[in-house]
Enzyme design. Structure first.
Site, PDB file in Angstrom:
ATOM      1  CG  ASP A 460      89.674   5.999  14.716  1.00  0.00           C
ATOM      2  OD1 ASP A 460      88.968   5.410  14.074  1.00  0.00           O
ATOM      3  OD2 ASP A 460      90.848   6.319  13.939  1.00  0.00           O
ATOM      4  CB  THR A 462      89.952  11.184  11.102  1.00  0.00           C
ATOM      5  OG1 THR A 462      89.635  12.069  11.802  1.00  0.00           O
ATOM      6  CG2 THR A 462      90.743  11.587   9.664  1.00  0.00           C
ATOM      7  CG  ASP A 659      92.821   5.527  10.132  1.00  0.00           C
ATOM      8  OD1 ASP A 659      93.131   5.918  11.061  1.00  0.00           O
ATOM      9  OD2 ASP A 659      92.429   5.769   8.966  1.00  0.00           O
TER      10      ASP A 659
END
Length: 771
Positions: A460, A462, A659
């Site tokens: 991912d 961010t 996350d």
């Protein structure tokens, strides 16, 4: 049929092997030589931003349970982790000594202490036996020669019956349980050598002619029985010490916790108390250069804290009032005052210790190879020993029966199923500990094995390739004003979230010194946005699709959105009382070294794919900067999961990093889930590995760890298979008809001890693995 003619034993038979014996023992002795900012925080408010990687997925994706290794205080077998006992003992399957589930940094290993005592006593008694058997006696010592066999019997009896008693007990238990193991072979070999010799000495009239030497002497094997017992004890001592070193990583983590803390009383006075007496809510003072006694939140002071032993982050991390600190990390040059938040089993340090211990006991799929071999190994060795005995009895030179006993004992002693059994678990134990030191927390060794052969990495954006600390770069009010009210309303809603974008919006409102109200009746739609009431105004924020779903006419955003989308930032749309109000642009800078790390991963054969919930334009811009060819934007949680499934359907072995709550389904579906330690609880509980430092460098470390561990396992298995494949036939005497070589039981015993020690020594090399 012709009998074998030449008689030359490898290692000098029962006499010339003393030099080889002690050189082997000396060689054995030389071999022995020798993140998570707040992982326990609540995640009850799912991440919600559609334009961001962390758009939530609450309730989706079922977390995989970590393997259970028992609780601290329990003991388990390194080869059979399903065996759990409340105290020391032996494994009913393989006979090995049990060891603590979580190594104790203070308690001495009772089996190591016992085996060490038995070894030294056995060694003292064995030396004169070797002297009587191997050193020619001078003239005038005929009486000693006459009573030599009886003296050897008297000296070897305590060696075999007392020092070697654990081997006979474990061997008998293996027969009763049907789990034949190494101790079955040792007890058979030593027992045959000693009992045969004792019978020959005590009742010489029973000795068949085939046992007598050319001079009419009775051959005895007391020195073989005694030396085998002593060498096996030496091997056990070295092996236990080496196995003990596999727990060094956990002990190092336990040593991080300081024994005392400076607690502040209500009146501000200081009191030095045991760190174990701290409770959540206590205030403590941490002086410069000392270890932080418990997880907490800084209430006063500023300092740089060294968290390298916990997260693998080499640079100190700046701590200010309101930031979290981890117990066991080292305070820098500034005094800090903390409010304790977690202690004992709830602390980050204890969480890491438990997870490392569980991962060390988990079984990798490659272990099944050794298990299948071990299931037939001992019966096959016993069969070979019986066949070797009769082959030598019928075909061997005089005294054929003596050679038959030597061959059978050598076969039984040289075989080492423990080398096979230890090949995988020892590498896993040491490797998982090494990973913990580098900030790679492994939950499941099966995932570590998959990561070693992984060919595709889905990441991912961010918090993975970006810093995870976004800031508001620009904002546009739909009515042309400053949009201050809409910003403070949005900040009030964002206070319900711990997401990085939420922090950015709240910080932007605080920078403008806006009075942030309190949001009520907040509703979250995972992966889209959230809404609620602030100061009697209905406020909604998120993606255009989310707002449109609430009945808001998003056409009012059209002109402003066109201007905003010209940049590469993430966009959040805010509506007040069902009317378009504000567009907020948030940027998250790339992590330093992200491009270099991804280049290294690609050089190791991984295809890197970027999948983000952010706008396609923003994702494309980041992908171009990072050199990523395949990238997908506006990915919902189900989209990410579907992407992983498509890749797996193509035969790919897929690793997924993330996350956020929205990453949980994809993390669970992937062959290997890699959660960032700075992320949410759901992501970390779902993933197979947690990267405590929380960035893409951790993925490179985890990949190198996995490949290093399984390269080490393959080396161990090749050695163990080759050793037993070559050693057993050699001990049986297959080279004797051609080269006159016959392996002495003493040399076979030394080789057997070396095999296990060599496997463990090779595994311990992982402690120095560069990550």
């Amino acid at each position: 049929m012709t009998r074998f003619r030449r008689s030359r034993q490898l290692g000098g038979g029962t006499k010339g092997g003393i030099t080889v014996l002690f050189r082997s023992a000396a060689f054995v002795t030389r071999v022995s030589g020798g993140a998570m900012n707040d992982p326990a925080r609540s995640s009850h408010n799912p991440d919600h931003h559609a334009p961001d990687d962390h758009a939530g997925c609450a309730g989706h994706g079922e977390a995989r349970a970590a393997p259970t290794a028992g609780s601290p205080g329990q003991y388990t077998c390194p080869m059979h982790p399903e065996i759990l006992k409340d105290g020391p003992g032996t494994c009913p399957i393989c006979g090995m000594g049990l060891e603590p589930v979580v190594p104790d940094k203070e308690t001495e290993n009772p089996e190591l202490k016992d085996m060490t005592r038995r070894f030294w006593i056995a060694a003292v008694l064995t030396l004169p036996i070797l002297g009587l058997a191997m050193i020619p006696l001078p003239e005038g010592w005929s009486w000693l020669a006459r009573w030599s066999h009886e003296i050897q019997l008297g000296l070897s009896l305590p060696v075999v019956a007392w020092a070697g008693a654990p081997f006979f007990v474990r061997g008998w238990e293996s027969v009763k349980s049907g789990n034949l193991n190494m101790f079955t072979l040792i007890s058979l070999g030593v027992g045959v050598a000693f009992l045969a010799s004792a019978v020959l000495v005590l009742v010489p009239g029973w000795v068949p002619p085939a046992f007598l030497t050319a001079g009419g002497r009775v051959p005895v094997y007391f020195e073989a029985a005694a030396v085998i017992t002593t060498l096996v004890l030496l091997g056990q001592v070295i092996e236990l010490r080496a196995r003990d070193r596999a727990g060094d990583a956990i002990r190092a983590l336990l040593d991080l916790a300081p024994a005392e803390a400076v607690r502040l009383d209500d009146d501000g006075s200081e009191e030095v108390v045991p760190a174990s007496d701290l409770a959540p809510g206590d205030r403590v003072r941490v002086r410069p250069g000392t270890r932080i006694p418990a997880d907490g939140r800084v209430t006063a002071g500023k300092s740089a804290v060294d968290e390298s032993m916990i997260t693998g982050e080499s640079r100190p991390v700046q701590k200010n009032p309101g930031t979290e600190v981890i117990g066991g990390s080292v305070n820098g040059n500034g005094p800090l005052t903390l409010e304790v938040t977690r202690v004992g089993r709830d602390s980050v340090l204890q969480h890491i210790v438990r997870q490392v211990a569980e991962a060390q006991r988990s079984r990798a799929p490659i272990q099944s190879v050794a298990d299948r071999v071990a299931a037939i190994f001992v019966p096959a060795v016993i069969t070979v020993a019986v066949l070797a005995f009769f082959a030598w009895l019928w075909l061997g030179p005089d005294p054929s029966a003596a050679f038959a006993v030597l061959a059978a004992v050598s076969v039984l002693i040289i075989a080492c199923p423990c080398a096979l059994g230890l090949a995988t678990p020892m590498s896993i134990m040491v490797g998982v500990g090494r990973g913990a030191q580098a900030g790679v927390l492994v939950r499941d060794s099966a995932a570590l094995e998959a990561l070693a052969s992984c060919d595709t990495l889905v990441i991912d954006k961010t918090g993975t390739v970006t810093e995870g600390r976004p800031r508001v770069t620009r904002k546009w009010s739909v009515d042309g004003g400053e949009g201050r009210d809409a910003l403070r309303y949005a900040a009030a809603l964002e206070r319900q979230s711990e997401h990085p974008l939420a922090t950015a919006i709240i910080r932007a409102a605080e920078d403008e010194e806006l009075e942030i109200g309190t949001a009520e009746d907040v509703t979250v739609e995972s992966g889209a946005g959230l809404s609620g009431t602030v100061s009697d105004r209905h406020v909604a924020l998120g993606s255009l699709a989310y707002l449109e779903g609430l009945g808001i006419d998003v056409a009012g955003f059209a002109e402003t959105a066109r201007v905003a989308e010209a940049g590469g930032e993430s966009l959040i749309y805010v509506a007040v009382d069902q009317e378009p109000a504000l567009v907020i642009a948030v940027a998250d800078p790339l992590r330093a070294g992200a491009r270099k790390t991804l280049d290294r991963l690609r050089a190791e054969g991984l295809e890197v794919i970027l999948a983000s919930g952010d706008r396609a334009e923003a994702v494309a811009q980041v992908a171009e900067e990072l050199g990523i060819e395949r990238h997908y934007g506006q990915q919902s949680p189900s989209d990410k999961q579907a992407l992983v499934e498509r890749l797996q359907a193509q035969g790919r072995v897929v690793a997924m990093t993330g996350d956020g709550v929205n990453d949980a389904p994809a993390l669970a579906k992937a062959d290997i889930g890699l959660a960032m330690g700075s992320g949410t609880d759901v992501a970390m509980e779902t993933a197979s590995l947690t990267l405590l430092k929380g960035d893409i460098v951790g993925v490179l470390r985890a990949r190198r760890l996995a490949r290093g561990v399984f390269r080490n396992i393959r080396q161990n298995l090749v050695f163990a298979f080759a050793y037993n494949t070559l050693g057993v036939p050699l001990a049986a005497g297959v080279l004797y008809p051609f080269l006159g070589l016959l392996l002495s039981p003493i040399v076979a015993s030394a080789a057997m001890s070396l095999s296990s020690v060599s496997v463990i020594g090779n595994a311990l090399r992982l402690k120095r693995l560069t990550l």
